[in-house]
Design a protein around this motif. Sequence first.
Motif, mmCIF file in Angstrom:
data_model
loop_
_atom_site.group_PDB
_atom_site.id
_atom_site.type_symbol
_atom_site.label_atom_id
_atom_site.label_comp_id
_atom_site.label_asym_id
_atom_site.label_seq_id
_atom_site.Cartn_x
_atom_site.Cartn_y
_atom_site.Cartn_z
ATOM 1 N N PRO A 279 0.807 -1.224 0.000
ATOM 2 C CA PRO A 279 0.000 0.000 0.000
ATOM 3 C C PRO A 279 0.839 1.273 0.000
ATOM 4 C CG PRO A 279 -0.149 -1.137 2.120
ATOM 5 C CD PRO A 279 0.514 -2.068 1.179
ATOM 6 N N MET A 280 2.034 1.238 0.607
ATOM 7 C CA MET A 280 2.916 2.400 0.538
ATOM 8 C C MET A 280 3.223 2.742 -0.912
ATOM 9 S SD MET A 280 6.338 3.195 -0.241
ATOM 10 C CE MET A 280 7.317 1.709 0.049
ATOM 11 N N ARG A 281 3.484 1.722 -1.719
ATOM 12 C CA ARG A 281 3.807 1.954 -3.130
ATOM 13 C C ARG A 281 2.595 2.456 -3.907
ATOM 14 N NH1 ARG A 281 6.466 -3.244 -5.483
ATOM 15 N NH2 ARG A 281 6.695 -4.308 -3.495
ATOM 16 N N TRP A 282 1.413 1.972 -3.572
ATOM 17 C CA TRP A 282 0.208 2.493 -4.244
ATOM 18 C C TRP A 282 0.131 4.008 -4.074
ATOM 19 C CZ3 TRP A 282 -3.635 -1.396 -1.568
ATOM 20 C CH2 TRP A 282 -3.528 -2.654 -2.180
ATOM 21 N N ALA A 283 0.354 4.457 -2.848
ATOM 22 C CA ALA A 283 0.282 5.892 -2.575
ATOM 23 C C ALA A 283 1.443 6.632 -3.223
ATOM 24 C CB ALA A 283 0.279 6.130 -1.062
ATOM 25 N N HIS A 284 2.637 6.064 -3.129
ATOM 26 C CA HIS A 284 3.835 6.732 -3.653
ATOM 27 C C HIS A 284 3.760 6.915 -5.165
ATOM 28 C CE1 HIS A 284 8.033 7.950 -3.731
ATOM 29 N NE2 HIS A 284 8.283 7.029 -4.649
ATOM 30 N N GLU A 285 3.231 5.913 -5.881
ATOM 31 C CA GLU A 285 3.198 5.953 -7.343
ATOM 32 C C GLU A 285 1.870 6.463 -7.898
ATOM 33 O OE1 GLU A 285 5.782 5.604 -9.022
ATOM 34 O OE2 GLU A 285 7.159 4.477 -7.744
ATOM 35 N N GLY A 286 0.859 6.611 -7.048
ATOM 36 C CA GLY A 286 -0.440 7.057 -7.539
ATOM 37 C C GLY A 286 -1.118 6.021 -8.421
ATOM 38 N N VAL A 287 -1.054 4.751 -8.026
ATOM 39 C CA VAL A 287 -1.599 3.655 -8.833
ATOM 40 C C VAL A 287 -3.129 3.711 -8.832
ATOM 41 C CG1 VAL A 287 -1.728 1.152 -9.123
ATOM 42 C CG2 VAL A 287 0.405 2.219 -8.324
ATOM 43 N N GLY A 314 -1.809 8.554 2.723
ATOM 44 C CA GLY A 314 -2.429 9.591 1.919
ATOM 45 C C GLY A 314 -2.833 9.152 0.534
ATOM 46 N N GLY A 315 -2.938 7.844 0.320
ATOM 47 C CA GLY A 315 -3.304 7.334 -0.997
ATOM 48 C C GLY A 315 -4.624 6.588 -0.981
ATOM 49 N N LYS A 316 -4.985 6.032 -2.126
ATOM 50 C CA LYS A 316 -6.206 5.251 -2.275
ATOM 51 C C LYS A 316 -5.855 3.882 -2.857
ATOM 52 C CE LYS A 316 -9.338 9.185 -3.055
ATOM 53 N NZ LYS A 316 -10.341 9.783 -3.983
ATOM 54 N N GLN A 317 -6.661 2.921 -2.487
ATOM 55 C CA GLN A 317 -6.464 1.576 -3.025
ATOM 56 C C GLN A 317 -6.793 1.563 -4.519
ATOM 57 O OE1 GLN A 317 -9.169 -1.457 -1.592
ATOM 58 N NE2 GLN A 317 -7.530 -2.972 -1.548
ATOM 59 N N PRO A 318 -5.981 0.906 -5.344
ATOM 60 C CA PRO A 318 -6.310 0.812 -6.772
ATOM 61 C C PRO A 318 -7.579 0.007 -6.991
ATOM 62 C CG PRO A 318 -4.036 0.148 -6.337
ATOM 63 C CD PRO A 318 -4.720 0.224 -5.013
ATOM 64 N N ILE A 319 -8.257 0.281 -8.088
ATOM 65 C CA ILE A 319 -9.324 -0.613 -8.521
ATOM 66 C C ILE A 319 -8.669 -1.700 -9.361
ATOM 67 C CG2 ILE A 319 -11.039 1.219 -8.498
ATOM 68 C CD1 ILE A 319 -10.842 1.301 -11.564
ATOM 69 N N GLY A 320 -9.349 -2.795 -9.517
ATOM 70 C CA GLY A 320 -8.774 -3.875 -10.312
ATOM 71 C C GLY A 320 -9.384 -5.204 -9.954
#
Length: 588
Positions: A279-287, A314-320
């Motif tokens: 999840p850190m990477r989701w937020a960092h990359e804006g996935v 500070g991010g959101k979970q990707p859809i998929g």
Amino acid sequence: MPIVAQSTETTDWVSRYADEVVAESERRAEGAKHDGAGAPVIVVASGLSPSGPIHLGNLREVMTPHLVADEIRRRGYTVRHLLSWDDYDRYRKVPAGVAGIDDSWAEHIGKPLTSVPAPKGSPHANWAEHFKAAMTASLAELGVEYDGISQTEQYTSGAYREQILFAMKHRGDIDAILDQYRTKKAPPKKQSQKPVDEAELEAAEGSGAADEDDGSGSAAGYFPYKPYCGDCGKDLTTVTAYDDDTTELTYTCSACGFSETVRLSEFDRGKLVWKVDWPMRWAHEGVVFEPSGVDHSSPGSSFQVGGQIVGLFGGKQPIGPMYAFVGISGMAKMSSSKGGVPTPADALEIMEPQLLRWLYARRRPNQSFKIAFDQEIQRLYDEWDRLAGKVADGSVLPADAAAYARAVGTAAGELPKTPRPMPYRTLASVVDVTAGAEDQTLRILSELDPGNPLAALDEVRPRLDRAEAWINTQVPVEQRTVVRAEPDAELLASLDDEGRESLRLLLEGLDSHWSLDGLTHLVYGVPKVRAGFSADAGPKELPPEIKVAQRTFFALLYHLLVGRDTGPRLPTLLLAVGQDRVRKLLGA
């Protein structure tokens, strides 16, 4: 997730997910990344661990977002397909069936994959690079456009330092989320049983992060960060103390006994545990879009837990979607921890990239399917060629047309293709009989259609090469076709009047029927004529006994030509053997 209005008659699953991703990206536009021209960049993601051979099941992790990203790119949007190489994961165990390794590699268990030597004889710098190389080459052949990043480089360069310090500062919040999914401790008599998230990670998660726990269990409290030991290089470490103000971190290593205190704000030899790292990477990359396998999507798994943790960053979970397993004809569910598992490179040896892309494009991600390495590949190619014919004559259904278009090319253009795609089963039969001799192969293939003879083998490449590879690597030696050197005098002498008459009719018709279509008409027609019917008579005009007579006649020809009950399709076999040799073997 709502879908942007679009006619279902002209969409497939890829288009529908593209609609969702574009809509979701627009909702997130305020915090989205932008390209050099100021346009928003839609980020889709995949993750692969080069812990061993990257198999055809792993390929779905890449092909699903690739197809969606390519559709979005066709619509004129800027898309980044981020492929994260999880090469900073720990080396979990020595995989079986990998050439050039033995039990001595067990000494590296616990080290980052990029710190493990490559298998013996490999030209690559380390274990991770060795297995990345094969997949990189396959993705290029498949036309997959992506932006690859190494997690070793990300962590060791300090790219995630701010996120690591944040996670350590908010470890209590993370621990509270994880605690919702931890099972109660087992009674004393079952002390050896692991908590559910540890067991799940070890057994299921294909990210390469398996064997990591969630950071719990330390007497000093919960820590979502695990250092690699400064002495032995392994991750068998326990954080024993951490100071939020100074960022001083103390750890000990259970493998070698080493202990040290470091300043985490300056230390780059470790990583966040998996359920925090993702999840850190989701937020960092804006996935915005990332699929996950069924092993990541069960209750309490990393995708579900990550959906709560990502908000802390500070991010959101990707859809998929959750994607289903990919199997192999005759094989069970694949696991990269086991040897002998087919990889994309193995598949591309025997099939063209278009066919492999089509297998992933035509099935929704939640539908499992199999990739054929056995005789079924011939049927798949027949189905593919029929689809191409429907596309050409305009009779194809919209969803099938979409899958075909996604298979033959990308937003960047069409993939290289075979100029003259003759039937795969025909090419396989010819190279089987000729053992790949190019002069004989060209002679036979040029006789298939006398009105439009083949001028050079390059016209049927690369399909011809794929068919030859299939014969050489997937067909057992005992099933290969070997044409008799001399007539079977004993069998010829034992024939009854019906058998001799059938051979006479066949031999008389060779000259005038010497083409693939002509010989097909001839071999099926001989039993009809013998029974008093026209060679052109259709199935509805014939009694059931004719089919029996045809099978008997075919078996006789196979015995006289190759000494077996069956073999390649008879018209192709006759062309391959050549008219003079056929006459000799049939007793003319």
